[in-house]
Design an enzyme around this catalytic site. Structure first.
Site, mmCIF file in Angstrom:
data_model
loop_
_atom_site.group_PDB
_atom_site.id
_atom_site.type_symbol
_atom_site.label_atom_id
_atom_site.label_comp_id
_atom_site.label_asym_id
_atom_site.label_seq_id
_atom_site.Cartn_x
_atom_site.Cartn_y
_atom_site.Cartn_z
ATOM 1 C CB ALA A 11 42.616 48.551 29.872
ATOM 2 N NE ARG A 16 43.096 37.481 40.123
ATOM 3 C CZ ARG A 16 41.776 37.450 40.332
ATOM 4 N NH1 ARG A 16 41.245 36.503 41.091
ATOM 5 N NH2 ARG A 16 40.986 38.349 39.791
ATOM 6 C CD GLN A 76 41.474 52.134 31.983
ATOM 7 O OE1 GLN A 76 41.234 51.114 31.353
ATOM 8 N NE2 GLN A 76 41.248 52.245 33.295
#
Length: 460
Positions: A11, A16, A76
């Site tokens: 999720a 980065r 989620q």
């Protein structure tokens, strides 16, 4: 041990990576991270497999279903954290039935996670009688990882994230890998007690271990191979991990009898098969389900994708995709074999030759500067330089059939659909538009005109 469920956490945003692609769909050795982790988990005995998605949820879910059509997708909500991801997963799994037994939880950004490591973790968990077990590893530089804090008996007291650790805890080199096994009932109770009282304001799954300690022992199992549990957060880590993995792959093939002159510039995918006494020269990329037979030489500077290279063939400075190359064939240099070709024994596709969806018979040669597309060439035929099979009429791709023992002159153009029989000779510069019978000679009448005293416009 049979798992009651396995939960893969996919999720995260992966900020980065600085990518429009979800981190878990980035690839290592030709396969997305998520596919690799799902593959490792699927080889275990598990009643149910769930993948938790949030960032670009539809894209990740679609990919997960393409790897396993039976996977359960858990979405989620906007509450962050791995603990929240497992809360959502357990809510869905328990709503659809009871869970009784161990539950595996793992992150999807560990592309080298393997079934053997997971199976060893499960066996340790079962024999130890733990209510929860965390998979750990020891790193020379643990920066960025959650530290494993043990009690006086060696059990896991807690896991402290980097930003929440004090100086003493930061000195610990044993780290969390984000892989866990919980008893299902213990996990359900532990995640229900999570909160976001930490530096990140997230629901940490690691906090569930402290709750689990209240109802059963929490232990740790050290991964035998640290590389198998290394996560990827940015492209620098990805490059380093890919390089280490590829070096191991090359070394393994060399131990099995393959000559690799320069492992640093040779990249070999996991599904590639190489026979003993294959030679791979520098600058090669072997990808997909490529198979190379004994005594074959690949390279230098060659890319093979889902290619089948038979014994004794030599493929030099070429790109070969979904193509079969027969025994003792000579390919290259500067050759492009697009998908769908089948080249027979002793054939040749030489310099600056492009082929596509063509069958090349035994001993037939296409030495240089030619395009052969949607074509069948018989045996022991020679194609003169600069020959083109004009297979596309703007609407359809048409076939060219050229027989055996045919001598094609230089600079020929075959306008498909067209069929040329056996033992035919064509003159240089011929344009072949019509079918030609066996044992014939065909040429085009091209008159040569000379204009004497002519000068280019800029000299007049």
């Amino acid at each position: 041990m049979v798992l009651s469920a396995a939960i893969i956490l996919a999720a995260g945003d992966g900020v980065r990576m600085h990518s429009s692609k979800p981190k878990v769909l980035h690839e290592l050795a030709g396969k997305p991270f998520l596919e690799r982790v799902m593959d490792a988990v699927s080889r275990l005995e598990s009643d149910r497999l769930a993948v938790v998605v949030h960032h670009q949820a539809d894209r990740v879910a679609e990919a997960a279903r393409s790897y396993d059509e039976h996977v359960e997708i858990v979405r989620q909500d906007d509450i962050p954290g791995t603990g929240r991801a497992v809360q959502c997963a357990m809510r869905q799994l328990l709503a659809d039935g009871t869970l009784d037994g161990p539950v595996l939880v793992t992150a999807a950004d560990m592309p080298l996670l393997d079934t053997e490591t997971l199976r060893s973790l499960l066996e340790f968990h079962e024999h130890s009688g733990n209510g929860a077990t965390v998979l750990t590893t020891t790193l020379d530089d643990p920066t960025g990882y959650g530290r494993i804090i043990r009690d006086g008996k060696g059990g896991v007291l807690r896991i402290v994230e980097q930003k929440d650790a004090n100086s003493s805890e930061l000195s610990v080199r044993e780290v969390n890998t984000s892989v866990y096994v919980f008893d299902a009932k213990i996990l359900a109770g532990a995640v229900s007690q999570l909160d976001s009282d930490n530096a990140q304001g997230e629901f940490y799954l690691t906090d569930a271990l402290e709750s689990a300690r209240e109802v059963g022992p929490v232990g740790a199992f050290a991964a035998p191979d640290p590389l198998s549990v290394e996560g990827v957060n940015d492209r620098i880590q990805l490059a380093a991990l890919a390089g280490q993995h590829n070096r191991r792959v090359c070394e393994d093939w060399m131990r099995r009898g393959v000559t690799i002159l320069d492992a640093a510039t040779t990249w070999i995918g996991d599904d590639v098969e190489l026979a003993p006494d294959v030679t791979v020269l520098p600058g090669c990329f072997l990808q997909g389900h490529t198979v190379v037979g004994e005594q074959a030489v690949v390279g230098p500077y060659t890319t093979l994708i889902d290619a089948a290279i038979d014994e004794g063939a030599h493929v030099e400075r070429a790109r070969v995709e979904l193509t079969h190359i027969g025994r003792d064939a000579q390919i290259g240099p500067w050759t492009y074999l697009r998908p769908g070709n089948d080249l027979g024994e002793g054939t040749k596709a030489g310099a600056y030759v492009e082929m596509k969806k063509s069958h090349i018979g035994k001993g037939t040669k296409v030495p240089h500067l030619s395009y052969v597309g949607d074509t069948v060439l018989g045996e022991h035929t020679n194609i003169g330089g600069g020959t083109i099979t004009a297979n596309y009429d703007g609407v359809h791709k048409n076939r060219t059939l050229i027989g055996s023992h045919v001598h094609v002159g230089a600079g020929n153009l075959f306008v498909a659909p067209v069929e040329v029989g056996d033992n035919v000779t064509t003159g240089a510069g011929s344009v072949v538009r019509h079918d030609t019978p066996d044992d014939a000679m065909v040429y085009s009448e091209n008159s040569q005109h000379i204009v004497k005293g002519w000068k280019p416009a800029w000299e007049r």
